[in-house]
Design a protein around this motif. Structure first.
Motif, short mmCIF file in Angstrom:
data_model
loop_
_atom_site.label_atom_id
_atom_site.label_comp_id
_atom_site.label_asym_id
_atom_site.label_seq_id
_atom_site.Cartn_x
_atom_site.Cartn_y
_atom_site.Cartn_z
N ARG A 1 0.83 -1.21 0.00
CA ARG A 1 0.00 0.00 0.00
C ARG A 1 0.86 1.25 0.00
O ARG A 1 0.60 2.21 -0.73
CB ARG A 1 -0.94 0.00 1.21
N GLU A 2 1.91 1.27 0.83
CA GLU A 2 2.79 2.43 0.87
C GLU A 2 3.47 2.64 -0.49
O GLU A 2 3.65 3.78 -0.92
CB GLU A 2 3.86 2.24 1.96
N ILE A 3 3.83 1.56 -1.14
CA ILE A 3 4.47 1.64 -2.46
C ILE A 3 3.50 2.26 -3.47
O ILE A 3 3.83 3.21 -4.17
CB ILE A 3 4.93 0.25 -2.92
N HIS A 4 2.27 1.73 -3.51
CA HIS A 4 1.30 2.25 -4.49
C HIS A 4 0.84 3.67 -4.14
O HIS A 4 0.58 4.48 -5.03
CB HIS A 4 0.09 1.33 -4.59
N LEU A 5 0.76 3.98 -2.85
CA LEU A 5 0.29 5.30 -2.41
C LEU A 5 1.18 6.41 -2.96
O LEU A 5 0.75 7.56 -3.10
CB LEU A 5 0.28 5.34 -0.88
N ASN B 1 -3.86 7.23 -10.37
CA ASN B 1 -5.23 7.09 -9.89
C ASN B 1 -5.87 5.92 -10.65
O ASN B 1 -6.65 6.14 -11.58
CB ASN B 1 -6.00 8.40 -10.13
N LEU B 2 -5.52 4.71 -10.27
CA LEU B 2 -6.01 3.52 -10.98
C LEU B 2 -7.49 3.29 -10.66
O LEU B 2 -7.90 3.43 -9.50
CB LEU B 2 -5.18 2.29 -10.59
N PRO B 3 -8.30 2.94 -11.66
CA PRO B 3 -9.76 2.90 -11.53
C PRO B 3 -10.30 2.11 -10.34
O PRO B 3 -11.07 2.62 -9.54
CB PRO B 3 -10.21 2.28 -12.85
N ILE B 4 -9.89 0.85 -10.18
CA ILE B 4 -10.47 0.01 -9.13
C ILE B 4 -9.94 0.40 -7.75
O ILE B 4 -10.70 0.59 -6.80
CB ILE B 4 -10.18 -1.48 -9.40
N LEU B 5 -8.63 0.58 -7.65
CA LEU B 5 -8.01 0.87 -6.36
C LEU B 5 -8.42 2.23 -5.79
O LEU B 5 -8.35 2.45 -4.59
CB LEU B 5 -6.48 0.80 -6.47
N SER C 1 -7.44 7.25 -1.19
CA SER C 1 -6.93 6.93 -2.52
C SER C 1 -5.51 7.48 -2.70
O SER C 1 -5.02 8.26 -1.87
CB SER C 1 -7.84 7.54 -3.58
N THR C 2 -4.88 7.11 -3.79
CA THR C 2 -3.57 7.66 -4.11
C THR C 2 -3.66 9.17 -4.26
O THR C 2 -2.76 9.90 -3.84
CB THR C 2 -3.03 7.03 -5.41
N LYS C 3 -4.75 9.64 -4.86
CA LYS C 3 -4.93 11.09 -5.05
C LYS C 3 -4.98 11.82 -3.70
O LYS C 3 -4.48 12.94 -3.57
CB LYS C 3 -6.19 11.38 -5.85
#
Length: 231
Positions: free
Chosen positions: A178-182, A187-191, A199-201
């Motif tokens: 999660r920290e990596i993707h964050l 802004n990937l659709p499902i996540l 969200s990442t945003k």
């Protein structure tokens, strides 16, 4: 399973996750494969990946050492038998809940205390726009103090039920990924549509504004304490 095997599992898990983070970062910076999902329009500085690499590698090496030693001494306190999937899920969610309370106030303190912001946290905020490996681009003291959150989470859950080694592995894998993707600036659709989860945003806006959006996992802390940035 014994303490040595468990320790090697933890270190191996971190290595696999961070090899993924390394490749994920290269793809985001040097290809247009995910261009349509980028949050910030700002381009990455030329050579930024290799400029960030030394501090990341230092922090990651330190993380591997501490995680390996810590898991070795933690092992005697853990259940080694497989338990119910529902119990594992409840333990993992409980640890995340406790950790996120700590992280919100810790992260907010890093911004509101000018000494901590200027001497420690400002290093991490050079990441704008961020890329995955920059989850660990920060002052070593910052991420080490951040581990108080998971320790508190494990301690609280242990008051009610013994924690399984599988809880530690699942929590560790999810938290690290999660920290990596964050920090991916994507802004990937499902996540980005998971209810109540930041969200990442949400975190990307924090990096671009240098304030607000202090929570890491659950968005309600920013809503409750009115630190949520407008979309």
């Amino acid at each position: 399973m014994n303490a040595w095997y468990f320790s090697f599992l933890i270190v191996g898990l971190l290595l696999v996750n961070n090899i993924f983070a390394f490749l994920y970062s290269l793809v985001i910076i040097y290809t247009d494969w995910f261009k349509k999902y980028r949050i910030q329009e700002k381009k990455y500085q030329k050579g930024i990946f290799f400029k960030r690499l030394p501090l990341y590698l230092f922090n990651f090496s330190l993380l591997l050492i501490l995680a390996g030693i810590g898991s070795f001494f933690l092992f005697p306190w853990l259940k080694t038998e497989w338990t119910s999937g529902w119990i594992l899920c409840a333990q993992v969610v409980g640890i995340f809940l406790v950790e996120d309370v700590f992280f919100y106030f810790y992260h907010r303190l890093l911004h509101e205390n000018k000494f901590l912001l200027g001497k420690i946290h400002s290093i991490h905020h050079r990441a704008s726009p961020p890329f995955p490996l920059e989850y660990l681009y920060n002052h070593p003291l910052e991420w080490m103090l951040g581990f108080i959150g998971p320790i508190l989470g494990f301690s609280v859950i242990t008051l009610f039920v013994p924690i399984s080694i599988y809880t530690v592995l699942i929590f560790g894998a999810f938290r690290n990924l999660r920290e990596i993707h964050l920090h991916s600036d994507l802004n990937l659709p499902i996540l980005s549509k998971i209810p109540l989860i930041s969200s990442t945003k949400h975190h990307d806006d924090h990096h671009s504004h240098l304030e607000g959006n202090y929570s890491s996992i659950f968005v309600w802390w920013d809503k409750i304490f009115r630190t949520e940035l407008p979309d």
